[in-house]
Scaffold this motif. Structure first.
Motif, short mmCIF file in Angstrom:
data_model
loop_
_atom_site.label_atom_id
_atom_site.label_comp_id
_atom_site.label_asym_id
_atom_site.label_seq_id
_atom_site.Cartn_x
_atom_site.Cartn_y
_atom_site.Cartn_z
N VAL A 112 -28.95 -17.42 -17.62
CA VAL A 112 -29.84 -17.41 -18.78
C VAL A 112 -30.98 -16.45 -18.48
CG1 VAL A 112 -29.27 -19.77 -19.45
CG2 VAL A 112 -31.22 -19.36 -17.95
N HIS A 113 -31.50 -15.84 -19.54
CA HIS A 113 -32.65 -14.95 -19.37
C HIS A 113 -33.41 -14.86 -20.68
CE1 HIS A 113 -29.75 -12.13 -21.20
NE2 HIS A 113 -30.79 -11.46 -21.60
N VAL A 114 -34.57 -14.25 -20.63
CA VAL A 114 -35.38 -14.05 -21.82
C VAL A 114 -35.33 -12.59 -22.21
CG1 VAL A 114 -37.73 -14.06 -22.74
CG2 VAL A 114 -36.91 -16.00 -21.42
N ASP A 115 -34.97 -12.35 -23.46
CA ASP A 115 -35.00 -11.00 -24.01
C ASP A 115 -36.38 -10.82 -24.64
OD1 ASP A 115 -34.76 -8.62 -25.36
OD2 ASP A 115 -32.80 -9.08 -26.23
N ALA A 116 -37.28 -10.16 -23.91
CA ALA A 116 -38.67 -10.03 -24.37
C ALA A 116 -38.80 -9.10 -25.57
CB ALA A 116 -39.54 -9.52 -23.23
N PRO B 175 -37.56 -24.81 -25.66
CA PRO B 175 -38.94 -24.33 -25.51
C PRO B 175 -39.44 -24.34 -24.07
CG PRO B 175 -38.78 -25.80 -27.40
CD PRO B 175 -37.49 -25.91 -26.65
N VAL B 176 -39.01 -25.34 -23.28
CA VAL B 176 -39.43 -25.41 -21.88
C VAL B 176 -38.82 -24.24 -21.10
CG1 VAL B 176 -39.29 -26.77 -19.76
CG2 VAL B 176 -39.76 -27.90 -21.93
N LEU B 177 -37.52 -24.01 -21.29
CA LEU B 177 -36.88 -22.88 -20.62
C LEU B 177 -37.49 -21.56 -21.05
CD1 LEU B 177 -33.14 -23.98 -20.84
CD2 LEU B 177 -34.51 -23.83 -18.77
N LEU B 178 -37.80 -21.45 -22.34
CA LEU B 178 -38.38 -20.20 -22.84
C LEU B 178 -39.75 -19.94 -22.22
CD1 LEU B 178 -38.28 -17.76 -24.70
CD2 LEU B 178 -39.15 -19.21 -26.55
N ARG B 179 -40.59 -20.98 -22.14
CA ARG B 179 -41.91 -20.80 -21.53
C ARG B 179 -41.79 -20.36 -20.07
NH1 ARG B 179 -43.30 -25.68 -24.32
NH2 ARG B 179 -43.21 -26.86 -22.37
N THR B 180 -40.84 -20.97 -19.35
CA THR B 180 -40.63 -20.59 -17.95
C THR B 180 -40.18 -19.14 -17.86
OG1 THR B 180 -40.04 -22.85 -17.36
CG2 THR B 180 -39.34 -21.13 -15.86
N GLY B 181 -39.25 -18.75 -18.73
CA GLY B 181 -38.77 -17.37 -18.72
C GLY B 181 -39.85 -16.36 -19.07
N LEU B 182 -40.68 -16.71 -20.05
CA LEU B 182 -41.75 -15.79 -20.43
C LEU B 182 -42.75 -15.59 -19.29
CD1 LEU B 182 -42.45 -16.97 -24.10
CD2 LEU B 182 -41.30 -14.86 -23.38
N ARG B 183 -43.07 -16.69 -18.59
CA ARG B 183 -43.97 -16.55 -17.44
C ARG B 183 -43.34 -15.67 -16.37
NH1 ARG B 183 -44.95 -22.14 -18.34
NH2 ARG B 183 -43.47 -22.67 -16.68
N GLY C 99 -40.47 -13.70 -27.00
CA GLY C 99 -39.11 -13.35 -26.65
C GLY C 99 -38.14 -14.39 -27.15
N HIS C 100 -36.91 -14.28 -26.72
CA HIS C 100 -35.83 -15.16 -27.18
C HIS C 100 -34.99 -15.55 -25.98
CE1 HIS C 100 -32.76 -16.80 -29.82
NE2 HIS C 100 -31.86 -16.14 -29.11
N LEU C 101 -34.68 -16.83 -25.85
CA LEU C 101 -33.85 -17.30 -24.76
C LEU C 101 -32.40 -16.93 -25.01
CD1 LEU C 101 -33.99 -19.05 -22.11
CD2 LEU C 101 -33.13 -20.92 -23.53
N VAL C 102 -31.78 -16.31 -24.05
CA VAL C 102 -30.38 -15.88 -24.15
C VAL C 102 -29.57 -16.64 -23.12
CG1 VAL C 102 -28.77 -13.94 -24.00
CG2 VAL C 102 -31.07 -13.59 -24.93
N PHE D 51 -33.16 -21.86 -14.01
CA PHE D 51 -33.18 -20.43 -14.32
C PHE D 51 -32.44 -19.62 -13.27
CE2 PHE D 51 -35.81 -20.00 -18.04
CZ PHE D 51 -35.53 -18.71 -18.46
N ALA D 52 -32.51 -20.06 -12.03
CA ALA D 52 -31.81 -19.36 -10.96
C ALA D 52 -30.32 -19.67 -10.97
CB ALA D 52 -32.40 -19.74 -9.61
#
Length: 314
Positions: free
Chosen positions: A185-189, A113-121, A128-131, A180-181
């Protein structure tokens, strides 16, 4: 906040200490010269950990809802399935088993969830979904990731510094951004976790079994048997159809039951959040609180005090 500085030469005590962070930990295969040293700093979601395992040690733990990056500073650290892995690599999203010899290593826990929130921002998206495209850090950024971890350890080593809210928040924000860098990993919005009704037969059988036995001590083996597939096939089906692990689904189901119980319970009855959490399999109160806030937007304590809940749990 979570601060642990602990050392022991007793394997059972080491397992109990690990239980403050991981589900179903086990320390075994202990050889001569066993020594366990643990230093942890956490904010209820992310944790930054440093360990020294003296002697030959085998460990297992279940990490269903997070990725952990392991940075080895000395000795041998290998996973049972993959053997030696690139330094800084990600593990987790299920059970992991390690073997170490006189190992000195760091762990950064990155909850999904933390990674997903960062990716969405970063993507400017609401859903979206964390990939996760790979577990090893990008070669050109592996050194930078190690430096970020070392810097975070330096900043948080002093308890007074770590207790500063701004310093702590900035340190963990920097870690998440660097992760993230550094990793593919990335977010598929455009993709969200689908409803189980659209999933395949394996997932439908497994989720039906988990929903029917949510209050029982079931594990991956029982779920796979009910779904009529191997444990590896079960994992693959869940990742393909839902983008999560079977144990993550089970934890979400148990979290929902705990939430309903908190809403329906009279706080004057003497009930406690920790008792409710434990009844539904959550042994770590800090992580239970963080998961509850992430799912329902408020703490378990606030939910227990909600008078409206006793007029009908959601």
């Amino acid at each position: 906040m979570l601060q642990i500085d602990y050392a022991t030469t007793d394997a059972e005590a080491a397992s109990q200490s690990l239980a403050s962070l991981y589900d179903q930990p086990d320390v075994r295969g202990v050889g001569p010269g066993f020594r366990y040293e643990q230093h942890v700093r956490g904010d209820g979601e992310m944790t930054l950990e440093r360990y020294h395992f003296g002697g030959d040690i085998e460990t297992t733990a279940d990490i269903p809802d997070a990725l952990v990056s392991v940075q080895v500073h000395g000795g041998r650290f290998a996973t049972r399935e993959q053997g030696a892995v690139p330094n800084g690599s990600l593990h987790g999203l299920g059970p992991i088993a390690n073997g170490t010899t006189d190992a000195d290593f760091s762990i950064v826990t990155l909850p999904v969830p933390v990674l997903l929130r960062t990716g969405l921002r970063h993507e400017g998206a609401e859903r979206g979904h964390l990939v996760v495209d790979g577990r090893a850090p990008r070669p050109e950024l592996a050194g930078h990731w190690a430096e970020v971890i070392d810097h975070a350890h330096t900043v948080t080593a002093d308890p007074t510094t770590f207790q500063n809210d701004l310093v702590r928040a900035e340190t963990f924000r920097h870690l998440t951004a660097a992760a993230f860098a550094a990793f593919p990993v990335h977010v598929d919005a455009d993709r969200v976790v689908p409803d189980t009704a659209t999933a395949g037969a394996v997932v439908r059988r497994a989720t039906r079994y988990m929903d029917d036995h949510v209050a029982e001590p079931i594990g991956a083996a029982e779920i796979a048997t009910a779904a009529r597939v191997s444990p590896r096939g079960l994992q693959a089906a869940f990742q393909r159809d839902l983008g999560i692990t079977p144990m993550a689904y089970l934890r979400r189901a148990r979290l929902a039951e705990a939430h309903r119980e908190l809403l329906a319970t009279d706080p004057t009855s003497g009930a406690t959040v920790s008792a409710v959490a434990l009844r539904w399999g959550f042994t770590n109160a800090t992580r239970f609180g963080a998961a509850h806030r992430d799912a329902y937007g408020r703490s378990p304590q606030e939910t227990l005090r909600d008078d409206s809940g006793r007029r009908g749990a959601r």
